[in-house]
Design a protein around this motif. Structure first.
Motif, PDB file in Angstrom:
ATOM      1  N   LYS A 163      55.782 -61.361 -46.630  1.00 37.72           N
ATOM      2  CA  LYS A 163      55.086 -62.165 -45.615  1.00 37.72           C
ATOM      3  C   LYS A 163      54.487 -61.272 -44.534  1.00 37.72           C
ATOM      4  CE  LYS A 163      57.470 -66.511 -46.329  1.00 37.72           C
ATOM      5  NZ  LYS A 163      58.303 -67.566 -45.758  1.00 37.72           N
ATOM      6  N   ASP A 164      55.158 -60.164 -44.209  1.00 40.73           N
ATOM      7  CA  ASP A 164      54.603 -59.204 -43.253  1.00 40.73           C
ATOM      8  C   ASP A 164      53.343 -58.531 -43.791  1.00 40.73           C
ATOM      9  OD1 ASP A 164      56.571 -59.807 -41.428  1.00 40.73           O
ATOM     10  OD2 ASP A 164      57.761 -58.000 -41.814  1.00 40.73           O
ATOM     11  N   LEU A 165      53.223 -58.450 -45.119  1.00 34.06           N
ATOM     12  CA  LEU A 165      51.991 -57.946 -45.744  1.00 34.06           C
ATOM     13  C   LEU A 165      50.904 -59.015 -45.781  1.00 34.06           C
ATOM     14  CD1 LEU A 165      53.339 -55.956 -48.833  1.00 34.06           C
ATOM     15  CD2 LEU A 165      52.454 -55.023 -46.690  1.00 34.06           C
ATOM     16  N   ARG A 166      51.254 -60.202 -45.250  1.00 30.95           N
ATOM     17  CA  ARG A 166      50.372 -61.376 -45.204  1.00 30.95           C
ATOM     18  C   ARG A 166      50.118 -61.989 -46.581  1.00 30.95           C
ATOM     19  NH1 ARG A 166      46.879 -61.570 -40.002  1.00 30.95           N
ATOM     20  NH2 ARG A 166      48.174 -60.279 -38.710  1.00 30.95           N
ATOM     21  N   TRP A 167      51.057 -61.789 -47.501  1.00 25.56           N
ATOM     22  CA  TRP A 167      50.989 -62.484 -48.782  1.00 25.56           C
ATOM     23  C   TRP A 167      51.463 -63.909 -48.547  1.00 25.56           C
ATOM     24  CZ3 TRP A 167      52.545 -59.488 -53.751  1.00 25.56           C
ATOM     25  CH2 TRP A 167      51.806 -58.298 -53.840  1.00 25.56           C
ATOM     26  N   GLU A 168      50.853 -64.847 -49.222  1.00 28.64           N
ATOM     27  CA  GLU A 168      51.210 -66.259 -49.064  1.00 28.64           C
ATOM     28  C   GLU A 168      52.199 -66.674 -50.146  1.00 28.64           C
ATOM     29  OE1 GLU A 168      47.811 -68.794 -48.790  1.00 28.64           O
ATOM     30  OE2 GLU A 168      46.736 -67.358 -47.524  1.00 28.64           O
ATOM     31  N   GLU A 169      53.302 -67.276 -49.715  1.00 27.56           N
ATOM     32  CA  GLU A 169      54.289 -67.779 -50.669  1.00 27.56           C
ATOM     33  C   GLU A 169      53.835 -69.143 -51.164  1.00 27.56           C
ATOM     34  OE1 GLU A 169      59.107 -68.337 -51.126  1.00 27.56           O
ATOM     35  OE2 GLU A 169      58.273 -67.731 -49.210  1.00 27.56           O
ATOM     36  N   THR A 170      53.929 -69.366 -52.476  1.00 27.98           N
ATOM     37  CA  THR A 170      53.522 -70.647 -53.050  1.00 27.98           C
ATOM     38  C   THR A 170      54.642 -71.676 -52.883  1.00 27.98           C
ATOM     39  OG1 THR A 170      54.424 -70.239 -55.252  1.00 27.98           O
ATOM     40  CG2 THR A 170      52.199 -69.411 -54.815  1.00 27.98           C
ATOM     41  N   ASP A 171      54.370 -72.892 -53.263  1.00 20.62           N
ATOM     42  CA  ASP A 171      55.369 -73.968 -53.213  1.00 20.62           C
ATOM     43  C   ASP A 171      56.276 -73.964 -54.439  1.00 20.62           C
ATOM     44  OD1 ASP A 171      54.346 -74.854 -50.803  1.00 20.62           O
ATOM     45  OD2 ASP A 171      52.937 -76.227 -51.760  1.00 20.62           O
ATOM     46  N   HIS A 172      56.141 -72.969 -55.317  1.00 20.61           N
ATOM     47  CA  HIS A 172      56.925 -72.924 -56.552  1.00 20.61           C
ATOM     48  C   HIS A 172      58.258 -72.202 -56.382  1.00 20.61           C
ATOM     49  CE1 HIS A 172      53.587 -74.592 -58.775  1.00 20.61           C
ATOM     50  NE2 HIS A 172      52.801 -73.683 -58.249  1.00 20.61           N
ATOM     51  N   GLY A 173      58.542 -71.690 -55.203  1.00 18.08           N
ATOM     52  CA  GLY A 173      59.784 -70.964 -54.966  1.00 18.08           C
ATOM     53  C   GLY A 173      60.948 -71.899 -54.665  1.00 18.08           C
ATOM     54  N   TYR A 174      62.132 -71.319 -54.650  1.00 18.28           N
ATOM     55  CA  TYR A 174      63.358 -72.045 -54.340  1.00 18.28           C
ATOM     56  C   TYR A 174      64.146 -71.223 -53.329  1.00 18.28           C
ATOM     57  CZ  TYR A 174      62.131 -74.489 -58.626  1.00 18.28           C
ATOM     58  OH  TYR A 174      61.467 -75.188 -59.584  1.00 18.28           O
ATOM     59  N   VAL A 175      65.351 -71.626 -53.016  1.00 16.45           N
ATOM     60  CA  VAL A 175      66.185 -70.885 -52.084  1.00 16.45           C
ATOM     61  C   VAL A 175      66.492 -69.490 -52.641  1.00 16.45           C
ATOM     62  CG1 VAL A 175      68.462 -70.818 -50.984  1.00 16.45           C
ATOM     63  CG2 VAL A 175      67.216 -72.962 -51.135  1.00 16.45           C
ATOM     64  N   ASP A 176      66.716 -69.402 -53.955  1.00 13.63           N
ATOM     65  CA  ASP A 176      67.065 -68.112 -54.568  1.00 13.63           C
ATOM     66  C   ASP A 176      65.958 -67.559 -55.475  1.00 13.63           C
ATOM     67  OD1 ASP A 176      67.310 -70.078 -56.450  1.00 13.63           O
ATOM     68  OD2 ASP A 176      69.220 -69.395 -57.253  1.00 13.63           O
ATOM     69  N   TYR A 177      64.709 -68.002 -55.252  1.00 13.40           N
ATOM     70  CA  TYR A 177      63.594 -67.588 -56.098  1.00 13.40           C
ATOM     71  C   TYR A 177      62.311 -67.719 -55.273  1.00 13.40           C
ATOM     72  CZ  TYR A 177      60.528 -67.611 -60.210  1.00 13.40           C
ATOM     73  OH  TYR A 177      59.575 -67.326 -61.127  1.00 13.40           O
ATOM     74  N   ALA A 178      61.510 -66.679 -55.218  1.00 13.16           N
ATOM     75  CA  ALA A 178      60.277 -66.715 -54.432  1.00 13.16           C
ATOM     76  C   ALA A 178      59.073 -66.403 -55.310  1.00 13.16           C
ATOM     77  CB  ALA A 178      60.349 -65.707 -53.294  1.00 13.16           C
TER      78      ALA A 178
END
Length: 41
Positions: A24-39
């Motif tokens: 996130k500091d690299l400004r990459w966007e996390e998708t909605d497909h992640g979970y608590v233990d999976y990004a």
């Protein structure tokens, strides 16, 4: 800003919140497909 140019990489880690913060500091966007233990970026 570092552009996202990777299609798929699987990385195992011990500290997922720290790894999430790193990308996130690299400004990459996390998708909605992640979970608590999976990004997905």
């Amino acid at each position: 800003m570092v552009p996202q140019r990777v299609s798929l990489i699987t990385i195992g880690c011990f500290d997922l919140p720290l790894l999430r913060k790193f990308y996130k500091d690299l400004r990459w966007e996390e998708t909605d497909h992640g979970y608590v233990d999976y990004a997905v970026f």
